[in-house]
Design a protein around this motif. Structure first.
Motif, PDB file in Angstrom:
ATOM      1  N   ILE A 290       0.076  10.079  -3.655  1.00  0.00           N
ATOM      2  CA  ILE A 290      -1.000  10.371  -2.710  1.00  0.00           C
ATOM      3  C   ILE A 290      -0.520  10.038  -1.297  1.00  0.00           C
ATOM      4  CG2 ILE A 290      -2.838  10.012  -4.401  1.00  0.00           C
ATOM      5  CD1 ILE A 290      -3.285   7.209  -3.251  1.00  0.00           C
TER       6      ILE A 290
ATOM      7  N   TYR B 253       2.416   1.772  -3.429  1.00  0.00           N
ATOM      8  CA  TYR B 253       1.372   2.227  -4.345  1.00  0.00           C
ATOM      9  C   TYR B 253       1.084   3.714  -4.131  1.00  0.00           C
ATOM     10  CZ  TYR B 253      -3.280   3.001  -6.246  1.00  0.00           C
ATOM     11  OH  TYR B 253      -4.353   3.530  -6.920  1.00  0.00           O
ATOM     12  N   CYS B 254       0.882   4.121  -2.879  1.00  0.00           N
ATOM     13  CA  CYS B 254       0.581   5.523  -2.586  1.00  0.00           C
ATOM     14  C   CYS B 254       1.722   6.426  -3.028  1.00  0.00           C
ATOM     15  CB  CYS B 254       0.277   5.704  -1.102  1.00  0.00           C
ATOM     16  SG  CYS B 254      -1.279   4.947  -0.586  1.00  0.00           S
ATOM     17  N   ASP B 255       2.962   6.013  -2.787  1.00  0.00           N
ATOM     18  CA  ASP B 255       4.118   6.792  -3.228  1.00  0.00           C
ATOM     19  C   ASP B 255       4.122   6.917  -4.751  1.00  0.00           C
ATOM     20  OD1 ASP B 255       4.835   6.920  -0.547  1.00  0.00           O
ATOM     21  OD2 ASP B 255       6.509   5.494  -0.738  1.00  0.00           O
TER      22      ASP B 255
ATOM     23  N   LEU C   1      -7.572   1.050   1.267  1.00  0.00           N
ATOM     24  CA  LEU C   1      -7.533   1.059  -0.199  1.00  0.00           C
ATOM     25  C   LEU C   1      -8.840   0.506  -0.742  1.00  0.00           C
ATOM     26  CD1 LEU C   1      -3.920  -0.247  -0.949  1.00  0.00           C
ATOM     27  CD2 LEU C   1      -4.718   2.113  -0.963  1.00  0.00           C
TER      28      LEU C   1
ATOM     29  N   GLN D 178      -8.175   0.171  -6.195  1.00  0.00           N
ATOM     30  CA  GLN D 178      -6.788   0.451  -5.849  1.00  0.00           C
ATOM     31  C   GLN D 178      -6.020  -0.827  -5.563  1.00  0.00           C
ATOM     32  OE1 GLN D 178      -7.664   3.271  -2.709  1.00  0.00           O
ATOM     33  NE2 GLN D 178      -6.899   4.979  -3.959  1.00  0.00           N
TER      34      GLN D 178
ATOM     35  N   ALA E 258       0.840  -1.206   0.000  1.00  0.00           N
ATOM     36  CA  ALA E 258       0.000   0.000   0.000  1.00  0.00           C
ATOM     37  C   ALA E 258       0.872   1.252   0.000  1.00  0.00           C
ATOM     38  CB  ALA E 258      -0.940  -0.011   1.203  1.00  0.00           C
ATOM     39  N   ASP E 259       1.941   1.239   0.791  1.00  0.00           N
ATOM     40  CA  ASP E 259       2.841   2.394   0.849  1.00  0.00           C
ATOM     41  C   ASP E 259       3.491   2.655  -0.506  1.00  0.00           C
ATOM     42  OD1 ASP E 259       2.239   2.620   3.546  1.00  0.00           O
ATOM     43  OD2 ASP E 259       4.126   1.704   4.221  1.00  0.00           O
TER      44      ASP E 259
ATOM     45  N   LYS F 220       1.589   6.739  -6.765  1.00  0.00           N
ATOM     46  CA  LYS F 220       0.468   7.594  -7.185  1.00  0.00           C
ATOM     47  C   LYS F 220       0.636   9.038  -6.739  1.00  0.00           C
ATOM     48  CE  LYS F 220      -3.219   6.371  -8.751  1.00  0.00           C
ATOM     49  NZ  LYS F 220      -3.729   6.297 -10.116  1.00  0.00           N
TER      50      LYS F 220
ATOM     51  N   ARG G 284       0.115   8.292   2.134  1.00  0.00           N
ATOM     52  CA  ARG G 284       0.057   6.883   2.516  1.00  0.00           C
ATOM     53  C   ARG G 284      -1.174   6.647   3.382  1.00  0.00           C
ATOM     54  NH1 ARG G 284       6.150   4.726   3.869  1.00  0.00           N
ATOM     55  NH2 ARG G 284       6.954   5.014   1.765  1.00  0.00           N
ATOM     56  N   ARG G 285      -1.742   5.448   3.214  1.00  0.00           N
ATOM     57  CA  ARG G 285      -2.895   5.059   4.009  1.00  0.00           C
ATOM     58  C   ARG G 285      -2.811   3.572   4.295  1.00  0.00           C
ATOM     59  NH1 ARG G 285      -6.577   6.658  -0.988  1.00  0.00           N
ATOM     60  NH2 ARG G 285      -5.317   8.437  -0.553  1.00  0.00           N
TER      61      ARG G 285
END
Length: 168
Positions: free
Chosen positions: A71, A65-67, A79, A83, A62-63, A69, A73-74
């Motif tokens: 966006i 992916y967020c990096d 997600l 996502q 998830a981290d 994108k 981190r969550r």
């Protein structure tokens, strides 16, 4: 979670039998198989080194992916389903070369990649006798074709078992 055995491919529908031809269709089929193996839910077993896992994805996935994108981190728990599917493409399917590998290597590498991302491409490369740099490119694909998918599948499973000893 990340544990579990590879499902038997005996008697399962293959991409060829289902008419799968596009990358999206292959990813959908692999994701369906993965959901059968990992489950569609959430696990957080204390002995699982992957820790909190949702549909085979861990927090570090998830981290990343967020990096990627750009966006914030969550939690992997936050997600969306779309996502999570995109994580599978960005973090695993594309980097592992699943779109260009023959069956069942696409499935074997995809599943191993979820378990041990860095070890999977190098294990494939060792199995086919090319320098294990971790990048599935034309040299690796050509070596896979020269060896044959069934032979490479057996060698890949041997490499996966050796690599996964001690992983929950």
């Amino acid at each position: 979670g990340r544990g579990g055995r590879l499902p038997s491919l005996e008697g399962t529908e293959t991409a060829k039998e289902t008419g799968v031809s596009t990358t999206k269709e292959r990813l959908d089929l692999l994701s369906r198989w993965l959901d059968e193996l990992e489950g569609r839910g959430t696990t957080n077993h204390k002995e699982d080194r992957g820790a909190l896992t949702r549909r085979g994805m861990i927090q570090s996935d998830a981290d990343r992916y967020c990096d990627w994108k750009g966006i914030p981190r969550r939690s992997v728990m936050d997600l969306t389903e779309d996502q999570l599917e995109e994580v599978r493409v960005v973090v695993y399917f594309n980097p592992l070369g699943c779109a260009v590998l023959p069956e069942p290597l696409d499935w074997l590498l995809y599943q191993w990649g979820l378990l041990q991302e860095g070890a999977a491409p190098k294990g494939l490369q060792r199995a086919v006798g090319v320098s294990p740099d971790g990048n599935i490119g034309p040299v690796t694909v050509k070596a896979v074709e020269a060896c044959g998918a069934k032979t490479v599948s057996s060698l890949l499973l041997d490499n996966q078992v050796a690599s996964c000893r001690g992983v929950v």
